[in-house]
Design a protein around this motif. Structure first.
Motif, mmCIF file in Angstrom:
data_model
loop_
_atom_site.group_PDB
_atom_site.id
_atom_site.type_symbol
_atom_site.label_atom_id
_atom_site.label_comp_id
_atom_site.label_asym_id
_atom_site.label_seq_id
_atom_site.Cartn_x
_atom_site.Cartn_y
_atom_site.Cartn_z
ATOM 1 N N GLY A 179 0.826 -1.211 0.000
ATOM 2 C CA GLY A 179 0.000 0.000 0.000
ATOM 3 C C GLY A 179 0.854 1.251 0.000
ATOM 4 O O GLY A 179 0.581 2.218 -0.710
ATOM 5 N N GLU A 180 1.922 1.199 0.785
ATOM 6 C CA GLU A 180 2.809 2.365 0.847
ATOM 7 C C GLU A 180 3.509 2.586 -0.491
ATOM 8 O O GLU A 180 3.624 3.724 -0.965
ATOM 9 N N LEU A 181 3.934 1.495 -1.126
ATOM 10 C CA LEU A 181 4.609 1.640 -2.421
ATOM 11 C C LEU A 181 3.653 2.221 -3.465
ATOM 12 O O LEU A 181 4.038 3.048 -4.291
ATOM 13 N N MET A 182 2.386 1.796 -3.402
ATOM 14 C CA MET A 182 1.394 2.325 -4.343
ATOM 15 C C MET A 182 1.237 3.836 -4.163
ATOM 16 O O MET A 182 1.157 4.591 -5.133
ATOM 17 N N ALA A 183 1.189 4.252 -2.906
ATOM 18 C CA ALA A 183 1.037 5.685 -2.633
ATOM 19 C C ALA A 183 2.276 6.459 -3.113
ATOM 20 O O ALA A 183 2.162 7.545 -3.692
ATOM 21 N N ARG A 184 3.443 5.877 -2.915
ATOM 22 C CA ARG A 184 4.677 6.542 -3.381
ATOM 23 C C ARG A 184 4.669 6.684 -4.898
ATOM 24 O O ARG A 184 5.053 7.714 -5.457
#
Lengths: 646, 252
Positions: free
Chosen positions: A575-580
């Motif tokens: 999820g964090e990578l998607m947001a980045r």
């Protein structure tokens, strides 16, 4: 960036694939028997690949988390599969299918890959018919076609509303034939929890037997991942409950680059969310947009009355209805691509015109079609879908319009692969939804089935030979090599860590909160501010997960909570990578809509000068920021335009 | 809605199982049967108890993963659906609901409500396919098929392999499952080439795995979530008979 060589063959677009096949290296039949291939996932891509490898003579080990390979989530695809057969004589050909797919993907997919996809699309239909897949037919006995979003031709082959099921059962039967012959060893109820590298090459996997909890080491000369998409990071999606990112994430952590993680498809025609208890969302096939007309009330006061239950859809006069897709996009009308249709629904609902008790729904109305074609024809075309709707919502769509709202459906992003479908990890191949390669920033309807089967039946059986031809002298691996033992130990440590948190919160309760963060900030409309907030909230939630998770039972038994916990642990990182990824992409394209970048009319505003690239993220370790690599996209054979469906 | 549930609990394939009573309250009538069980499991987890294990995946009635014998009926009281498509509005507030696994010898219990249906895969591996390899096949429209035949084949092909037919049959017969596959191919020219060997192999495997005989009660059709007709069993019997007659003729 030398690390990202897509290995596109020389020559004009139309000749690249034949040029590749002319020059590829081969493995002779005697040597194929000495080579082992692991295939993870048995959906369209995995089952077709595993069956095709075994037919060629390779020794195959196939894995799935389900109790049978026949249950992979490809089975849920309803509407159809595209091919450039041009049977209806409406002006279709390979170039047009290629062009529609590139344009539909908002010019963020690789030209050569997509052209090859269109080229082999026709072989897929031939193959499936030969297997006995019962496609819909005309009275003359020949195959029928229908239209799908993003195309002005009818190129979609279908089997009632169960096309995915029929195609998967075709691939499954081909796989079953090879299992029966002993050429494929099938492992069901297995989760792949890690990838094993030996001297930098993918040589095996570590699995957990879901029935007895045993950690198993499986070795091969090469590993093929066909493990599907990661839509369940949103908790609520049209994916199956077990769909997960874990095998792909394990590969990412072992060095495979993750491309375009922020490209997520939000499907416009799903049954709206109706309560906190809800566990999943159900898709209503895009084929419904062939005959259904989408509308909301024109007047705010009507919409309000409907939400309060004081008025019914039927009571709204024709002139008081806003067929907003037909109004905004007269050329494509209700058949605009999914991203466009989804955003338009959100726009109307945000402006206060939404219907249903929540106001987060629009009408999909068949009254005009029933008047034009008769109820019988509509029933023959969509009967099973109408029945499915009625069972869930308790409302009869022949009499009252369906209510629909967009939901997470498909993920265009995935592991980076080159033209041969190999990731940047030597000997690791990625097929179907699990790779990033063909759909750019938005996938057209009926193209996922096409890609899965193209990859599995027709691309990988060729390209894998190119790698395996120099592996014929490599002896079989046993799974007892130190790299296997070490990786299995790491898997065991991770499971121990999960079991030993011994906190108070269930996996689902944390997963639901992750889903809310993702939907609110990394969903249909994104802003820099929201994405930064998402990153920090996900980091906090991740800490909470690892300090307050509760898993009952133990590891050495059937333990669905432990299965889910491992999957959610990975989603919390993804999820964090998607947001980045969404944050660095300062443009709107396809399914990625940044509110800061739109036209005055609210259409997506692409920035080709700065963002015509594929992002490829490299893992750098826990609590380290990942590193962004870029593969720039070059369009040599088509003119890049503003996507216009007006 | 407030409900009393009586659920089969069995720790593993070797353990002895029993019915255990649970209460769930505040269930929304709009929730699905599994969403109701999710609520129960959430409560159990909070109390530190082992949640009830059941098979489920797509939750939209197509993957065939889910099972459950609910109040004595495969996939519950509604017809033409799988358990995951069953909604709580089909029950009344205060109801007691009995939930058991598929019970059939060829489907051994793995845990609680989960059974092993690998036998179905073995039957397909024995002959449930058309023997074509990838590539080298004719153009799709080179094989015209009359629409009624294609439609009949599709009716049969709709089988999701859930096992309700076996679970509901007093003899644990797999005839409807096997017949659906045999009949799909028997209606298509692509399947005709090996029709004879296919039906013989699949029937032999079915018998070998311990499935019972068909005694024409039609319970399987009544409980099939895809409403597959027993007429396919008649079709299979004809195919089987032809195959045997042909085999005998060859021997002579």
């Amino acid at each position: 960036m030398t690390k990202l060589d897509a290995k596109i063959p020389e020559g004009p677009l139309t000749e690249k694939w034949t040029n590749y096949i002319d020059k590829q290296k081969l493995v002779n039949p005697a040597n194929k028997r000495k080579l082992d291939i692991i295939v993870v996932g048995t959906g369209l891509a995995g089952a077709s690949a595993a069956a095709s490898f075994a037919e060629l003579g390779y020794k195959v080990k196939a894995f799935c988390y389900q109790d049978s390979p026949r249950r992979a989530h490809s089975i849920a695809a309803q509407g159809g599969i595209n091919a450039a057969k041009n049977y209806p004589n409406d002006g279709d050909n390979i170039y047009r299918l290629f062009y529609d797919t590139i344009k539909g993907g908002d010019y963020r997919a690789r030209e050569a890959n997509v052209y090859r996809l269109a080229q082999v699309s026709n072989n897929i239909i031939d193959q499936c018919v030969a297997q006995g897949v019962p496609f819909a037919r005309e009275y003359g006995g020949l195959l029928d076609n229908r239209s799908f979003g993003g195309a002005q031709v009818s190129r979609t082959f279908y089997a009632r509303g169960q096309t995915g099921q029929q195609l998967l059962l075709g691939a499954y039967s081909a796989l079953a034939r090879q299992i029966g012959k002993g050429n494929v060893k099938m492992y069901t109820r297995r989760d792949m929890l890690d990838l094993v590298l030996v001297d930098g090459r993918a040589r095996g996997i570590i699995t957990r037997n879901l029935v007895n909890g045993e950690i198993e080491r499986h070795a091969a000369h090469t590993v093929v991942l066909a493990t599907g998409g990661y839509g369940n990071v949103f908790f609520l999606s049209t994916n199956a409950m077990g769909s997960n990112v874990t095998p792909v994430w394990a590969a990412y952590k072992k060095g495979a680059f993750f491309s375009n993680p922020c490209f997520v498809q939000i499907h416009p025609t799903c049954i709206p969310v109706h309560g906190d208890f809800q566990s999943k969302l159900t898709l209503m096939s895009e084929s419904l947009r062939n005959d259904g007309r989408i509308w909301v009330p024109k007047k705010l006061e009507d919409a309000e009355k409907i939400r309060k239950g004081q008025m019914k859809a039927k009571e709204i006069k024709e002139e008081d209805r806003d067929y907003y897709l037909e109004r905004r996009y007269p050329a494509f009308g209700n058949l605009v691509p999914r991203d466009v249709a989804s955003r338009a629904a959100k726009e109307r609902c945000d402006a206060g015109y939404g219907v249903g008790t929540t106001g987060l729904a629009v009408y999909l109305d068949f009254s005009e079609a029933i008047g034009r074609l008769g109820k019988n024809v509509v029933e023959a075309r969509y009967g099973n879908l109408f029945q499915m709707y009625e069972k869930i919502v308790d409302d009869n769509p022949y009499e009252t319009p369906m209510m629909i709202y967009p939901a997470i459906h498909y993920t265009m992003g995935g592991l980076w692969v080159d033209y041969e479908l190999m990731s940047n990890v030597n000997g690791l191949y990625v097929l179907g939804e699990a790779n990033f390669s063909d759909h750019g920033a938005n996938r057209l309807g009926a193209s996922a089935l096409m890609q899965g089967l193209a990859d599995g039946y027709f691309v990988i059986p060729n390209t894998i030979a190119n790698y395996l031809s120099d592996q014929i002298h490599v002896p079989r691996f046993t799974g007892n090599e130190p790299e296997f033992v070490q990786t299995a130990k790491e898997v065991q440590d991770r499971l121990d860590r999960l079991m030993n948190v011994k906190g108070n919160q269930s996996v689902d309760s944390i997963h639901k909160r992750l889903g809310h963060i993702m939907w609110d900030y990394v969903g249909m409309a994104r802003t820099a501010e929201g994405l930064k907030k998402a990153i920090s909230e996900i980091q906090t939630l991740r800490k909470e997960f690892w300090s307050d998770l509760k898993i009952p039972g133990n590891q050495n038994e059937y333990n669905p909570e432990l299965e889910k916990a491992h999957r959610v642990a990975d989603f919390l990182e993804l999820g964090e990578l998607m947001a980045r990824d969404a944050l660095i992409r300062e443009e709107s394209c396809g399914g990625h809509f940044r509110e800061e970048y739109q036209t005055e009319g609210g259409e997506a505003l692409r920035n080709d000068k700065d963002f015509m690239f594929v992002s490829a993220w490299e893992y750098k370790g826990e609590d380290q920021e990942p590193v962004l690599h870029k593969e720039s996209l070059k369009y040599e054979f088509i003119e890049v335009k503003v996507r216009n469906y007006k | 809605m407030d409900l009393t549930l009586k659920i089969w609990r069995q720790a593993n394939s070797q353990a002895k199982g029993k019915m255990v009573e649970y209460k769930v309250s505040n269930v929304s009538p709009d929730s699905s049967f599994f969403e109701m069980l999710d609520v129960l499991n959430q409560n159990l987890i909070e109390k530190g108890e082992d949640p009830v294990a059941f098979d489920h995946d797509c939750r939209e009635g197509i993957c065939g993963t889910c099972s459950l014998y609910i109040n004595g009926r495969a996939h519950g009281p509604d017809s033409g659906i799988t358990t995951c498509q069953l909604h709580m509005r089909k029950f009344k507030d205060g109801d007691t609901i009995y939930i058991e696994p598929w019970r059939a010898k060829p489907f051994p219990i793995i845990k609680d409500l989960i059974v092993n249906r690998g036998a179905f895969d073995e039957i397909i591996q024995a002959g449930g396919f058309v023997s074509v390899n990838t590539g080298g096949v004719p153009d799709a429209n080179a094989i015209p098929i009359p629409k009624p035949d294609a439609d009949l084949a599709m009716d049969a092909a709709a089988c999701i392999g859930c096992g309700a037919c076996v679970a509901t049959c007093k003899n644990a017969s797999a005839m409807l499952f096997v017949a659906a596959k045999v009949s799909q191919f028997a209606h298509l020219p692509q399947g005709k080439v090996e029709a004879s060997i296919r039906v013989q192999r699949m029937v032999a495997k079915m018998d070998e795995l311990g499935f019972g005989n068909c005694s024409n009660t039609y319970a399987c059709e009544a409980e099939c979530p895809k409403e597959i007709s027993v007429s396919h069993i008649a079709k299979m019997n004809r195919e089987f008979l032809f195959a045997k007659v042909a085999a005998q003729a060859n021997e002579k």
